[in-house]
Scaffold this motif. Structure first.
Motif, mmCIF file in Angstrom:
data_model
loop_
_atom_site.group_PDB
_atom_site.id
_atom_site.type_symbol
_atom_site.label_atom_id
_atom_site.label_comp_id
_atom_site.label_asym_id
_atom_site.label_seq_id
_atom_site.Cartn_x
_atom_site.Cartn_y
_atom_site.Cartn_z
ATOM 1 N N VAL A 64 -36.566 0.191 7.954
ATOM 2 C CA VAL A 64 -35.331 0.973 7.914
ATOM 3 C C VAL A 64 -35.417 2.054 6.843
ATOM 4 O O VAL A 64 -34.800 3.112 6.945
ATOM 5 C CB VAL A 64 -34.133 0.034 7.651
ATOM 6 C CG1 VAL A 64 -32.834 0.815 7.631
ATOM 7 C CG2 VAL A 64 -34.080 -1.059 8.700
ATOM 8 N N LEU A 65 -36.218 1.766 5.794
ATOM 9 C CA LEU A 65 -36.332 2.726 4.694
ATOM 10 C C LEU A 65 -37.327 3.841 4.985
ATOM 11 O O LEU A 65 -37.343 4.857 4.300
ATOM 12 C CB LEU A 65 -36.765 2.003 3.419
ATOM 13 C CG LEU A 65 -35.774 1.026 2.804
ATOM 14 C CD1 LEU A 65 -36.331 0.470 1.508
ATOM 15 C CD2 LEU A 65 -34.449 1.716 2.536
ATOM 16 N N VAL A 66 -38.183 3.645 5.997
ATOM 17 C CA VAL A 66 -39.289 4.575 6.220
ATOM 18 C C VAL A 66 -38.852 6.047 6.312
ATOM 19 O O VAL A 66 -39.441 6.897 5.645
ATOM 20 C CB VAL A 66 -40.124 4.154 7.443
ATOM 21 C CG1 VAL A 66 -40.991 5.295 7.934
ATOM 22 C CG2 VAL A 66 -40.998 2.963 7.082
ATOM 23 N N PRO A 67 -37.818 6.379 7.092
ATOM 24 C CA PRO A 67 -37.439 7.796 7.138
ATOM 25 C C PRO A 67 -37.078 8.356 5.762
ATOM 26 O O PRO A 67 -37.493 9.467 5.424
ATOM 27 C CB PRO A 67 -36.209 7.807 8.058
ATOM 28 C CG PRO A 67 -36.343 6.580 8.881
ATOM 29 C CD PRO A 67 -36.995 5.565 8.003
ATOM 30 N N ALA A 68 -36.359 7.576 4.963
ATOM 31 C CA ALA A 68 -35.975 8.040 3.630
ATOM 32 C C ALA A 68 -37.200 8.172 2.733
ATOM 33 O O ALA A 68 -37.326 9.133 1.964
ATOM 34 C CB ALA A 68 -34.965 7.092 3.006
ATOM 35 N N ILE A 69 -38.111 7.206 2.840
ATOM 36 C CA ILE A 69 -39.328 7.269 2.025
ATOM 37 C C ILE A 69 -40.120 8.524 2.397
ATOM 38 O O ILE A 69 -40.638 9.232 1.538
ATOM 39 C CB ILE A 69 -40.191 6.005 2.223
ATOM 40 C CG1 ILE A 69 -39.449 4.778 1.682
ATOM 41 C CG2 ILE A 69 -41.533 6.150 1.520
ATOM 42 C CD1 ILE A 69 -40.173 3.469 1.894
ATOM 43 N N LEU A 70 -40.186 8.822 3.705
ATOM 44 C CA LEU A 70 -40.909 10.019 4.148
ATOM 45 C C LEU A 70 -40.258 11.290 3.617
ATOM 46 O O LEU A 70 -40.946 12.215 3.190
ATOM 47 C CB LEU A 70 -40.966 10.061 5.674
ATOM 48 C CG LEU A 70 -42.049 9.188 6.303
ATOM 49 C CD1 LEU A 70 -41.920 9.189 7.812
ATOM 50 C CD2 LEU A 70 -43.427 9.677 5.903
ATOM 51 N N THR A 71 -38.933 11.332 3.648
ATOM 52 C CA THR A 71 -38.244 12.510 3.103
ATOM 53 C C THR A 71 -38.581 12.684 1.636
ATOM 54 O O THR A 71 -38.936 13.782 1.181
ATOM 55 C CB THR A 71 -36.719 12.348 3.254
ATOM 56 O OG1 THR A 71 -36.420 12.115 4.621
ATOM 57 C CG2 THR A 71 -35.990 13.598 2.788
ATOM 58 N N GLY A 72 -38.475 11.592 0.877
ATOM 59 C CA GLY A 72 -38.788 11.646 -0.545
ATOM 60 C C GLY A 72 -40.230 12.048 -0.771
ATOM 61 O O GLY A 72 -40.541 12.856 -1.647
ATOM 62 N N PHE A 73 -41.109 11.505 0.078
ATOM 63 C CA PHE A 73 -42.530 11.831 -0.008
ATOM 64 C C PHE A 73 -42.731 13.334 0.181
ATOM 65 O O PHE A 73 -43.434 13.982 -0.587
ATOM 66 C CB PHE A 73 -43.283 11.049 1.072
ATOM 67 C CG PHE A 73 -44.755 11.344 1.139
ATOM 68 C CD1 PHE A 73 -45.658 10.668 0.340
ATOM 69 C CD2 PHE A 73 -45.234 12.301 2.019
ATOM 70 C CE1 PHE A 73 -47.003 10.939 0.399
ATOM 71 C CE2 PHE A 73 -46.588 12.579 2.085
ATOM 72 C CZ PHE A 73 -47.472 11.901 1.272
ATOM 73 N N ALA A 74 -42.081 13.878 1.206
ATOM 74 C CA ALA A 74 -42.243 15.304 1.506
ATOM 75 C C ALA A 74 -41.736 16.160 0.351
ATOM 76 O O ALA A 74 -42.384 17.129 -0.046
ATOM 77 C CB ALA A 74 -41.496 15.653 2.790
ATOM 78 N N LEU A 75 -40.595 15.785 -0.205
ATOM 79 C CA LEU A 75 -40.036 16.549 -1.321
ATOM 80 C C LEU A 75 -40.954 16.486 -2.537
ATOM 81 O O LEU A 75 -41.237 17.504 -3.183
ATOM 82 C CB LEU A 75 -38.642 16.019 -1.686
ATOM 83 C CG LEU A 75 -37.533 16.296 -0.674
ATOM 84 C CD1 LEU A 75 -36.256 15.560 -1.069
ATOM 85 C CD2 LEU A 75 -37.266 17.786 -0.589
ATOM 86 N N ALA A 76 -41.422 15.264 -2.848
ATOM 87 C CA ALA A 76 -42.293 15.091 -4.014
ATOM 88 C C ALA A 76 -43.595 15.848 -3.811
ATOM 89 O O ALA A 76 -44.126 16.460 -4.745
ATOM 90 C CB ALA A 76 -42.557 13.604 -4.250
ATOM 91 N N PHE A 77 -44.092 15.815 -2.587
ATOM 92 C CA PHE A 77 -45.332 16.524 -2.277
ATOM 93 C C PHE A 77 -45.145 18.030 -2.476
ATOM 94 O O PHE A 77 -45.943 18.698 -3.128
ATOM 95 C CB PHE A 77 -45.760 16.217 -0.850
ATOM 96 C CG PHE A 77 -46.816 17.141 -0.334
ATOM 97 C CD1 PHE A 77 -48.124 17.009 -0.759
ATOM 98 C CD2 PHE A 77 -46.500 18.155 0.557
ATOM 99 C CE1 PHE A 77 -49.102 17.875 -0.304
ATOM 100 C CE2 PHE A 77 -47.471 19.025 1.013
ATOM 101 C CZ PHE A 77 -48.782 18.886 0.583
ATOM 102 N N ALA A 78 -44.062 18.565 -1.919
ATOM 103 C CA ALA A 78 -43.811 20.007 -2.018
ATOM 104 C C ALA A 78 -43.700 20.423 -3.481
ATOM 105 O O ALA A 78 -44.249 21.435 -3.908
ATOM 106 C CB ALA A 78 -42.542 20.367 -1.258
ATOM 107 N N ARG A 79 -42.983 19.599 -4.242
ATOM 108 C CA ARG A 79 -42.841 19.895 -5.655
ATOM 109 C C ARG A 79 -44.198 19.847 -6.343
ATOM 110 O O ARG A 79 -44.526 20.688 -7.178
ATOM 111 C CB ARG A 79 -41.878 18.875 -6.284
ATOM 112 C CG ARG A 79 -41.770 18.914 -7.792
ATOM 113 C CD ARG A 79 -40.994 20.134 -8.245
ATOM 114 N NE ARG A 79 -41.192 20.384 -9.660
ATOM 115 C CZ ARG A 79 -40.316 20.090 -10.585
ATOM 116 N NH1 ARG A 79 -39.171 19.530 -10.236
ATOM 117 N NH2 ARG A 79 -40.554 20.338 -11.846
#
Lengths: 278, 347
Positions: free
Chosen positions: A193-208
């Motif tokens: 259930v957390l996977v979509p949120a983890i992916l969003t956070g991952f993408a943001l952290a990656f971009a940063r």
């Protein structure tokens, strides 16, 4: 098609709000980016390709993207645990710890960079501990990764927290009554259930992480081919008045970052559909 | 499997006052269907969760058969638990949801894949959802989701089936259908079943026995007939069915409403002041004579009328009674009424 544009929603004020959205995004985001691309386009495809395949540029891009991915991955794991602890447990000092998560946001990145460099340098607190083992942290790619982990943490934690708060505890209780161990419940019931949120956070952290400059340059050592990040290379080119070269690297970074974020978004769309919240 | 809860005490704040469960004992026979009925905050859900092991009691024991389950974890108790909001695993298909309890077993006790698949299809058939095994919970209606939740709970062959307001989130029509259907499933599978509800119709219609809870205590436990016809306490009388009450005095073998005598016999041992509880059908208008009552308001309720009456002798105390639709009267009129039945609680 046309009629759907004219009446896209029953909510009033679409035209006005949409106009503002377009103007704002155009002015703030698209205008500078298109200026960048326009400038780089003077090179032509072959010129761009020539710069992209320069060994030093390739190495710098590899360092920036590779370490940003690594740091975002580390944060995806540990940031999830931090978010879990902050949401699920009551303990003294929880609010303090919760506020501390935002520090990497608030701190000027150069300050963070100097602090990290002095701690992980061979004569720093941590650096001096691992120096006898023959390890070096600061002034190596490992140091860069640590700086990127530092600046990326809040992105993961802050995107997962609200999802965790919304998660009904009865789903976990249902798994327990069905005989599932706690670990199994976490892995098979909570984590998906957390996977979509983890992916969003991952993408943001990656971009940063890809774009991070201030906190990295102090700890990186900035050795060409080893610990030189792409943003630094851009600055180097600028200082040598090679504006076209700088914009070329910037355009390449823009394209690559766009592709990675697009890929993450696609994975996310699939994950969300599986959860049923289309 | 027989289920016994003994002297359960549960406090949430840890303090001495306001226990969520105040020394509650409950015996449920093997294969019985028992309803825990009460207003919100009465402790009914807490009792169910203590039996399931989802909540630890401060003291008291839970027995499944002769076995003391109090020290066992939720996982070890093997109860089937159905939650009010279904609590389905959103990211799994219906078949995966139902199979979950079997898939998580350790290697030695886990049935083979083909057997699990067979069981899932069998259960889907039982809950009348055949063919939906590949769907996900979001694609089902509320009633269908709750049936999946029941199938998932039944898959582990539970010793006892516990349902927490199973129909609470569904609309009235679906509730009635599922109610009948749950009774059928219970009769067919024979599981010892305890369910929590705040809906008295549901409890009275569905259960073999009903336990009425209030403020952490069981007020009365009995068959639906017992509960409705012989409420043991004023709370039960008030909570089950419709009722009004009047201050009366039991004296000289009769009840007295002020200076008026009510023609109901006083049973042995009843004396002094108390309240008389009456249901709307227990008091009738009678032209032949009775106690004068003033009509305060009249409503039409389908086939009959409902009148609110007051007794001049008592000031403001009002009683709701049924009246035939044919009887025509207006608010403000005074008519004689007769008491046919009533239950007296001293105090």
């Amino acid at each position: 098609m046309l009629s759907s544009l004219r009446r896209p929603s029953i909510l009033p004020g679409f035209g006005f709000a949409f106009g503002i959205t377009l103007a704002y995004l155009g002015l703030i985001v698209l205008l500078p980016l298109s200026a960048l691309v326009l400038r780089a386009s003077g090179l032509g495809v072959s010129g761009l390709w020539a710069i992209a395949t320069e060994p030093r540029v390739l190495a710098a891009l590899k360092v920036s993207f590779g370490l940003a991915l690594a740091a975002a991955t580390v944060n995806a794991v540990f940031g999830t645990i931090v978010a879990w602890v902050l949401v699920r447990y009551e303990f003294p000092g929880r609010r303090l710890l919760d506020a501390a998560v935002d520090l990497p946001f608030a701190l000027p990145t150069a300050v963070a960079g100097i602090a990290l460099a002095s701690i992980y340098a061979p004569n720093g607190w941590v650096g001096s501990l691992v120096a006898p083992l023959g390890w070096k942290i600061a002034f190596t790619p490992l140091g860069i990764a640590i700086a990127l982990v530092f600046v990326g943490l809040p992105f993961i934690v802050r995107t997962i927290q609200p999802v965790l708060l919304d998660l009904e505890s009865d789903v976990e209780e249902a798994a327990a009554t069905l005989g599932a161990s706690r670990l199994r419940t976490l892995l098979q019931v909570v984590l998906p259930v957390l996977v979509p949120a983890i992916l969003t956070g991952f993408a943001l952290a990656f971009a940063r992480g890809v774009g991070e400059y201030g906190s990295v340059i102090f700890i990186a050592g900035n050795l060409p081919f080893v610990s030189e990040i792409a943003p630094l290379l851009i600055v180097v080119k600028l200082e040598g008045f090679d504006y076209t070269g700088a914009t070329a690297i910037a355009t390449l970074m823009l394209g690559a970052a766009f592709l990675v974020l697009l890929a993450v978004n696609l994975i996310q769309a699939v994950a969300r559909r599986r959860l049923g919240n289309v | 499997m027989q289920v016994r809860a003994q002297n359960i005490i549960k406090r949430f704040d840890g303090g001495p006052g306001n226990a969520a469960l105040d020394d509650v004992s409950l015996d449920v026979g093997s294969g019985e269907l028992v309803a825990l009925l009460g207003p919100s905050g009465s402790g009914k859900t807490t009792l169910l969760r203590v039996i399931a092991g989802l909540e630890q009691a401060n003291s008291g024991q839970v027995f499944f058969g002769d076995e003391d389950a109090s020290q066992k974890s939720v996982q070890e108790r093997r109860v089937g638990f159905v939650f009010q909001n279904y609590a389905l695993f959103k990211h799994m298909t219906i078949a995966e949801n139902i199979a979950f309890g079997l898939e998580v077993r350790t290697r030695g006790t886990r049935p083979p894949k083909a057997e699990i698949k067979r069981r899932v299809l069998e259960l889907l058939d039982l809950v009348q959802l055949s063919g939906l095994d590949k769907r996900r919970p979001a694609q089902l209606s509320g009633g269908q989701r709750q049936r999946v939740a029941l199938a998932r709970a039944l898959a582990v062959e539970p010793k006892v089936l516990l349902l927490d307001e199973p129909f609470g989130a569904l609309d009235a029509k679906v509730r009635r259908d599922l109610r009948r259907w749950l009774r059928e499933i219970h009769d067919r599978t024979g599981h010892t079943t305890i369910f929590v509800t705040h809906d008295q119709d549901e409890a009275l219609e569905l259960a073999d026995r009903v336990a009425v809870l209030s403020k952490g205590k069981i007020e009365q436990i009995g068959t639906p007939d017992d509960i409705y016809d012989h409420p043991a306490t004023p709370f039960v009388h008030d909570f089950i069915g419709e009722a009004s009450s009047l201050p009366v005095v039991a004296r000289d073998g009769s009840f007295w409403l002020g200076a008026e005598r009510i023609g109901l016999p006083v049973l042995g041992g009843q004396a002094g002041q108390g309240r008389l509880f009456v249901r709307p059908q227990d008091v009738v208008f009678d032209q032949a004579g009775g106690i004068p009552a003033e009509v305060v308001a009249v409503r039409r309720t389908g086939a009959a009328r409902r009148a609110e009456i007051a007794f001049p002798a008592l000031g403001g105390e009002r009683v709701e009674i049924n009246a035939p639709a044919a009887l025509n009267f207006q608010p403000g009129e005074t008519l004689p009424v007769r008491f046919m039945r009533g239950t007296f609680y001293p105090g």
